[in-house]
Scaffold this active site. Structure first.
Site, PDB file in Angstrom:
ATOM      1  N   GLN A   1       0.952  -1.218  -0.013  1.00  0.00           N
ATOM      2  CA  GLN A   1       0.092  -0.027  -0.014  1.00  0.00           C
ATOM      3  C   GLN A   1       0.868   1.288  -0.093  1.00  0.00           C
ATOM      4  OE1 GLN A   1      -2.553   0.345   3.177  1.00  0.00           O
ATOM      5  NE2 GLN A   1      -3.841   1.949   2.343  1.00  0.00           N
TER       6      GLN A   1
ATOM      7  N   HIS B   1      -8.572   1.633  -0.972  1.00  0.00           N
ATOM      8  CA  HIS B   1      -8.681   1.568  -2.643  1.00  0.00           C
ATOM      9  C   HIS B   1      -8.732   0.150  -2.749  1.00  0.00           C
ATOM     10  CE1 HIS B   1      -4.454   2.379  -1.997  1.00  0.00           C
ATOM     11  NE2 HIS B   1      -4.365   1.720  -3.139  1.00  0.00           N
TER      12      HIS B   1
HETATM   13  P1  5GP Z   1      -1.318   0.969  -3.854  1.00  0.00           P
HETATM   14  O1  5GP Z   1       0.112   0.804  -4.274  1.00  0.00           O
HETATM   15  O2  5GP Z   1      -1.558   1.865  -2.621  1.00  0.00           O
HETATM   16  O3  5GP Z   1      -2.082  -0.169  -3.664  1.00  0.00           O
HETATM   17  O4  5GP Z   1      -1.954   1.769  -4.978  1.00  0.00           O
HETATM   18  C1  5GP Z   1      -1.999   3.376  -5.108  1.00  0.00           C
HETATM   19  C2  5GP Z   1      -2.282   3.459  -6.554  1.00  0.00           C
HETATM   20  O5  5GP Z   1      -2.295   4.710  -6.890  1.00  0.00           O
HETATM   21  C3  5GP Z   1      -0.808   3.133  -7.561  1.00  0.00           C
HETATM   22  O6  5GP Z   1      -1.323   1.979  -8.631  1.00  0.00           O
HETATM   23  C4  5GP Z   1      -0.515   4.487  -8.079  1.00  0.00           C
HETATM   24  O7  5GP Z   1      -0.012   4.117  -9.531  1.00  0.00           O
HETATM   25  C5  5GP Z   1      -1.854   5.262  -7.878  1.00  0.00           C
HETATM   26  N1  5GP Z   1      -1.727   6.589  -7.973  1.00  0.00           N
HETATM   27  C6  5GP Z   1      -0.810   7.203  -7.191  1.00  0.00           C
HETATM   28  N2  5GP Z   1      -0.937   8.610  -7.498  1.00  0.00           N
HETATM   29  C7  5GP Z   1      -1.819   8.693  -8.332  1.00  0.00           C
HETATM   30  C8  5GP Z   1      -2.522  10.022  -8.901  1.00  0.00           C
HETATM   31  O8  5GP Z   1      -2.152  11.267  -8.697  1.00  0.00           O
HETATM   32  N3  5GP Z   1      -3.290   9.667  -9.734  1.00  0.00           N
HETATM   33  C9  5GP Z   1      -3.852   8.309 -10.062  1.00  0.00           C
HETATM   34  N4  5GP Z   1      -4.981   8.300 -10.919  1.00  0.00           N
HETATM   35  N5  5GP Z   1      -3.386   7.343  -9.529  1.00  0.00           N
HETATM   36  C10 5GP Z   1      -2.388   7.563  -8.624  1.00  0.00           C
END
Ligand code: 5GP
Ligand code: ZN
Length: 116
Positions: free
Chosen positions: A96, A102
């Site tokens: 994360q 999300h």
């Molecule tokens: P996690 O790694 O926390 O499960 O997923 C976070 C996700 O958010 C990642 O896949 C990353 O690419 C996406 N993300 C990070 N910053 C932004 C942003 O500013 N806009 C969008 N649309 N996605 C983002």
């Protein structure tokens, strides 16, 4: 992380632009900025929740709202028939990177565990 400077809360408030694919009063869905598959969208509660670990008996239906939004969007985005992957990462070892709950929707290519 407070809602004031949380990245995804800022996307909800339209302070940061995103490509919205789904919206209702409780959920926002938008395309991931670094897509890992032809279809890669994120579904977030409009109310700030840090992660899936914070979900309890009272807020569990809100998690269900994210799944409903992801399922509906999978159909709209054309990946429902062949299948898709829903992913939730929790904490550092879970991968994360944004501390606002999300659900990832990934589809449009085969995603076999563990290499996909
Ligand atoms: P996690 O790694 O926390 O499960 O997923 C976070 C996700 O958010 C990642 O896949 C990353 O690419 C996406 N993300 C990070 N910053 C932004 C942003 O500013 N806009 C969008 N649309 N996605 C983002
Ligand atoms: Zn937030």
């Amino acid at each position: 992380m407070s809602a004031a400077n949380c990245l995804f809360c800022r996307i909800i408030r339209r302070e940061i632009p995103s490509e919205v694919v789904y919206e209702n009063e409780k959920v926002l869905g938008f395309r991931d900025i670094r897509p890992q598959a032809p279809v890669h969208a994120l579904f977030i509660p409009k109310k700030h929740v840090a992660g899936v670990r914070e979900i309890d008996g009272q807020s569990a239906p809100e998690f269900g709202d994210l799944v409903l939004a992801a399922n509906e969007s999978a159909s709209k985005l054309g990946v429902s028939g062949k299948g898709y992957r829903l992913v939730v990462n929790q904490g550092a070892d879970g991968g994360q990177t944004v501390d606002h709950l999300h659900v990832h929707l990934l589809g449009g290519r085969p995603m076999a565990w563990p290499t996909g």
